[in-house]
Design a protein around this motif. Sequence first.
Motif, PDB file in Angstrom:
ATOM      1  N   ALA A  64       0.836  -1.201   0.000  1.00  0.00           N
ATOM      2  CA  ALA A  64       0.000   0.000   0.000  1.00  0.00           C
ATOM      3  C   ALA A  64       0.871   1.252   0.000  1.00  0.00           C
ATOM      4  O   ALA A  64       1.910   1.294   0.664  1.00  0.00           O
ATOM      5  N   PRO A  65       0.474   2.269  -0.747  1.00  0.00           N
ATOM      6  CA  PRO A  65       1.246   3.516  -0.742  1.00  0.00           C
ATOM      7  C   PRO A  65       1.105   4.224   0.603  1.00  0.00           C
ATOM      8  O   PRO A  65       0.147   3.990   1.337  1.00  0.00           O
ATOM      9  N   ARG A  66       2.051   5.091   0.897  1.00  0.00           N
ATOM     10  CA  ARG A  66       1.987   5.852   2.146  1.00  0.00           C
ATOM     11  C   ARG A  66       0.801   6.797   2.060  1.00  0.00           C
ATOM     12  O   ARG A  66       0.585   7.442   1.041  1.00  0.00           O
ATOM     13  N   ASP A  67       0.065   6.894   3.182  1.00  0.00           N
ATOM     14  CA  ASP A  67      -1.050   7.837   3.144  1.00  0.00           C
ATOM     15  C   ASP A  67      -0.560   9.210   3.602  1.00  0.00           C
ATOM     16  O   ASP A  67       0.615   9.390   3.937  1.00  0.00           O
ATOM     17  N   GLU A  68      -1.464  10.179   3.641  1.00  0.00           N
ATOM     18  CA  GLU A  68      -1.063  11.569   3.891  1.00  0.00           C
ATOM     19  C   GLU A  68      -0.436  11.754   5.256  1.00  0.00           C
ATOM     20  O   GLU A  68       0.536  12.507   5.414  1.00  0.00           O
ATOM     21  N   ARG A  69      -0.933  11.030   6.268  1.00  0.00           N
ATOM     22  CA  ARG A  69      -0.368  11.184   7.616  1.00  0.00           C
ATOM     23  C   ARG A  69       1.039  10.613   7.674  1.00  0.00           C
ATOM     24  O   ARG A  69       1.936  11.181   8.305  1.00  0.00           O
ATOM     25  N   GLU A  70       1.252   9.492   7.013  1.00  0.00           N
ATOM     26  CA  GLU A  70       2.583   8.878   6.989  1.00  0.00           C
ATOM     27  C   GLU A  70       3.566   9.772   6.242  1.00  0.00           C
ATOM     28  O   GLU A  70       4.713   9.938   6.665  1.00  0.00           O
ATOM     29  N   ARG A  71       3.129  10.341   5.122  1.00  0.00           N
ATOM     30  CA  ARG A  71       4.008  11.242   4.365  1.00  0.00           C
ATOM     31  C   ARG A  71       4.385  12.454   5.200  1.00  0.00           C
ATOM     32  O   ARG A  71       5.535  12.918   5.165  1.00  0.00           O
ATOM     33  N   LEU A  72       3.435  12.980   5.962  1.00  0.00           N
ATOM     34  CA  LEU A  72       3.716  14.134   6.816  1.00  0.00           C
ATOM     35  C   LEU A  72       4.709  13.762   7.910  1.00  0.00           C
ATOM     36  O   LEU A  72       5.640  14.531   8.198  1.00  0.00           O
ATOM     37  N   ALA A  73       4.519  12.600   8.513  1.00  0.00           N
ATOM     38  CA  ALA A  73       5.442  12.160   9.567  1.00  0.00           C
ATOM     39  C   ALA A  73       6.851  11.994   9.013  1.00  0.00           C
ATOM     40  O   ALA A  73       7.838  12.410   9.632  1.00  0.00           O
ATOM     41  N   ILE A  74       6.954  11.400   7.836  1.00  0.00           N
ATOM     42  CA  ILE A  74       8.268  11.184   7.208  1.00  0.00           C
ATOM     43  C   ILE A  74       8.916  12.520   6.890  1.00  0.00           C
ATOM     44  O   ILE A  74      10.116  12.724   7.125  1.00  0.00           O
ATOM     45  N   ALA A  75       8.132  13.458   6.354  1.00  0.00           N
ATOM     46  CA  ALA A  75       8.685  14.762   5.994  1.00  0.00           C
ATOM     47  C   ALA A  75       9.168  15.516   7.232  1.00  0.00           C
ATOM     48  O   ALA A  75      10.266  16.089   7.241  1.00  0.00           O
ATOM     49  N   LEU A  76       8.357  15.503   8.284  1.00  0.00           N
ATOM     50  CA  LEU A  76       8.732  16.234   9.492  1.00  0.00           C
ATOM     51  C   LEU A  76       9.955  15.612  10.149  1.00  0.00           C
ATOM     52  O   LEU A  76      10.877  16.314  10.569  1.00  0.00           O
TER      53      LEU A  76
END
Lengths: 132, 81
Positions: A64-76
Amino acid sequence: MAFREKTAWAMAVVMLLTGLFYAWQVTRAHALLPALVGYTIVAIVLSIVVHTALALGNPADARAPRDERERLAIALAGYRSGVALAAMVATSACVFVLVGDGRLLFHLVIGSLIVAQIGTYGQEAWLLRRGI
Amino acid sequence: MAVAAGHLIVPARPPITNRVKALREAHGQMSQAELGLAVGVTRQTIIAIEQGRYSPSLETSFRIARRFGVGLEEVFAWEGD
């Protein structure tokens, strides 16, 4: 626990263990290149083993692709670790200016990279668990 | 913990309440996983939304509202200042 959180925790542990392995090599005064190559190989192999094991246990989640919350956590997490890495590298450079030991500079920079990676994965896991 | 990181501002706790859990239960006891699959996020993200630990994006908010067949403001509300 979400799949991404599991992989983040697992990679934080891998980076910590391989970091300790590198530190052990440094204390034994191994030559620079073999120490770095040894650390890199161990880190890559462990990372592959960990990711493969987690993916086999959760194939659907792994695909499954990363969802928006996961992408935000990774970016931060990446941003914060980047700032920390810059500070550590700058400090290493200052140490070199004061001490003039190139070997020490090398180990401080590699150590900074390892610490930054541990921080990145640790923060990802924490942000995914505790909220953003 | 509020973090100012360049242009990336993360509020301490989103000042937004929601009725996602109530609407989900009112729609045939829909599971968190089912709702997540329907709107394109993980079950853990749905959990975080319901617990107020995460504010979804505008697109995801609309997807949730449309999934329940209601307007956006029937799902999410701004907490008073």
